[in-house]
Scaffold this motif. Structure first.
Motif, short mmCIF file in Angstrom:
data_model
loop_
_atom_site.label_atom_id
_atom_site.label_comp_id
_atom_site.label_asym_id
_atom_site.label_seq_id
_atom_site.Cartn_x
_atom_site.Cartn_y
_atom_site.Cartn_z
N MET A 37 -29.28 39.11 -9.17
CA MET A 37 -28.59 39.88 -7.70
C MET A 37 -27.12 39.59 -7.91
SD MET A 37 -29.28 38.36 -3.95
CE MET A 37 -31.00 38.43 -4.06
N THR A 38 -26.50 40.55 -7.66
CA THR A 38 -24.94 40.69 -7.74
C THR A 38 -24.08 40.15 -6.77
OG1 THR A 38 -24.66 42.72 -6.50
CG2 THR A 38 -25.32 43.13 -8.51
N GLU A 39 -22.95 39.75 -7.23
CA GLU A 39 -22.23 38.86 -6.10
C GLU A 39 -22.24 39.65 -4.82
OE1 GLU A 39 -17.65 37.30 -5.72
OE2 GLU A 39 -18.81 37.35 -7.66
N MET A 40 -22.03 40.90 -4.78
CA MET A 40 -21.82 41.75 -3.58
C MET A 40 -23.08 41.60 -2.65
SD MET A 40 -21.28 45.76 -3.27
CE MET A 40 -19.79 46.03 -2.63
N MET A 41 -24.36 41.75 -3.43
CA MET A 41 -25.47 41.60 -2.69
C MET A 41 -25.64 39.94 -2.14
SD MET A 41 -27.97 43.74 -5.15
CE MET A 41 -29.68 43.46 -4.18
N GLU A 42 -25.27 39.50 -2.64
CA GLU A 42 -25.64 37.76 -2.24
C GLU A 42 -24.42 37.67 -0.99
OE1 GLU A 42 -24.54 34.96 -5.21
OE2 GLU A 42 -26.28 35.58 -6.50
N GLU A 43 -23.45 38.03 -1.18
CA GLU A 43 -22.18 38.20 0.05
C GLU A 43 -23.09 38.91 1.09
OE1 GLU A 43 -18.48 39.54 -0.67
OE2 GLU A 43 -18.13 38.20 -2.49
N ARG A 44 -23.56 39.84 1.18
CA ARG A 44 -24.04 40.72 2.24
C ARG A 44 -25.19 39.86 2.84
NH1 ARG A 44 -27.44 46.12 1.99
NH2 ARG A 44 -27.39 46.70 3.93
N LEU A 45 -26.01 39.45 2.08
CA LEU A 45 -27.16 38.49 2.53
C LEU A 45 -26.57 37.37 3.34
CD1 LEU A 45 -29.65 38.66 -0.34
CD2 LEU A 45 -29.89 39.73 1.61
N VAL A 46 -25.49 36.62 3.03
CA VAL A 46 -25.00 35.65 3.76
C VAL A 46 -24.44 36.11 5.21
CG1 VAL A 46 -23.43 33.92 3.84
CG2 VAL A 46 -24.62 34.35 1.73
N ASP A 47 -23.82 37.27 5.12
CA ASP A 47 -23.08 37.74 6.34
C ASP A 47 -24.18 38.30 7.44
OD1 ASP A 47 -20.62 36.89 5.17
OD2 ASP A 47 -20.35 38.82 4.49
N GLU A 48 -25.03 38.79 7.02
CA GLU A 48 -26.18 39.47 7.97
C GLU A 48 -27.06 38.45 8.45
OE1 GLU A 48 -28.23 42.84 6.24
OE2 GLU A 48 -26.22 43.58 5.48
N PRO A 49 -26.97 38.55 9.90
CA PRO A 49 -28.04 37.63 10.58
C PRO A 49 -29.33 38.02 10.48
CG PRO A 49 -27.03 39.15 12.37
CD PRO A 49 -26.18 39.34 10.87
N THR A 50 -30.23 36.93 10.34
CA THR A 50 -31.70 37.23 10.07
C THR A 50 -32.22 37.60 11.33
OG1 THR A 50 -32.32 35.03 10.56
CG2 THR A 50 -31.77 35.50 8.30
N ARG A 51 -33.39 38.17 11.29
CA ARG A 51 -34.28 38.47 12.44
C ARG A 51 -34.33 37.36 13.50
NH1 ARG A 51 -38.26 42.69 10.04
NH2 ARG A 51 -37.05 44.53 10.35
N ASP A 52 -34.66 35.84 12.68
CA ASP A 52 -35.01 34.73 13.62
C ASP A 52 -33.61 34.28 14.19
OD1 ASP A 52 -37.71 34.56 12.71
OD2 ASP A 52 -37.13 33.30 10.87
#
Length: 71
Positions: free
Chosen positions: A1-16
């Protein structure tokens, strides 16, 4: 996984997380005296700040008026 993808995953709230925020907001609006339907509608509306509505209600505004003022 790229660093950009990891940052995006951390910043976006999950459905939960989104569901938990909605449930909290709905419960808070219900606690102010809104009907279940109106509380759910306000909980979905991120433009309406719960704390602003609560402040107006504490100052004597009806729940309907407070919501109208802030919508």
């Amino acid at each position: 996984m790229t660093e950009m993808m990891e940052e995006r995953l951390v910043d976006e709230p999950t459905r939960d997380e989104e569901a938990a925020v909605f449930a909290w907001r709905e419960l808070q609006f219900r606690g102010l005296g809104f009907t279940a339907e109106y509380a759910a509608a306000l909980a979905c509306c991120s433009d309406v700040d719960y704390h602003d509505v609560a402040r107006l209600v504490r100052l004597g505004a009806s729940v309907e008026l407070a919501a109208r003022i802030l919508r």
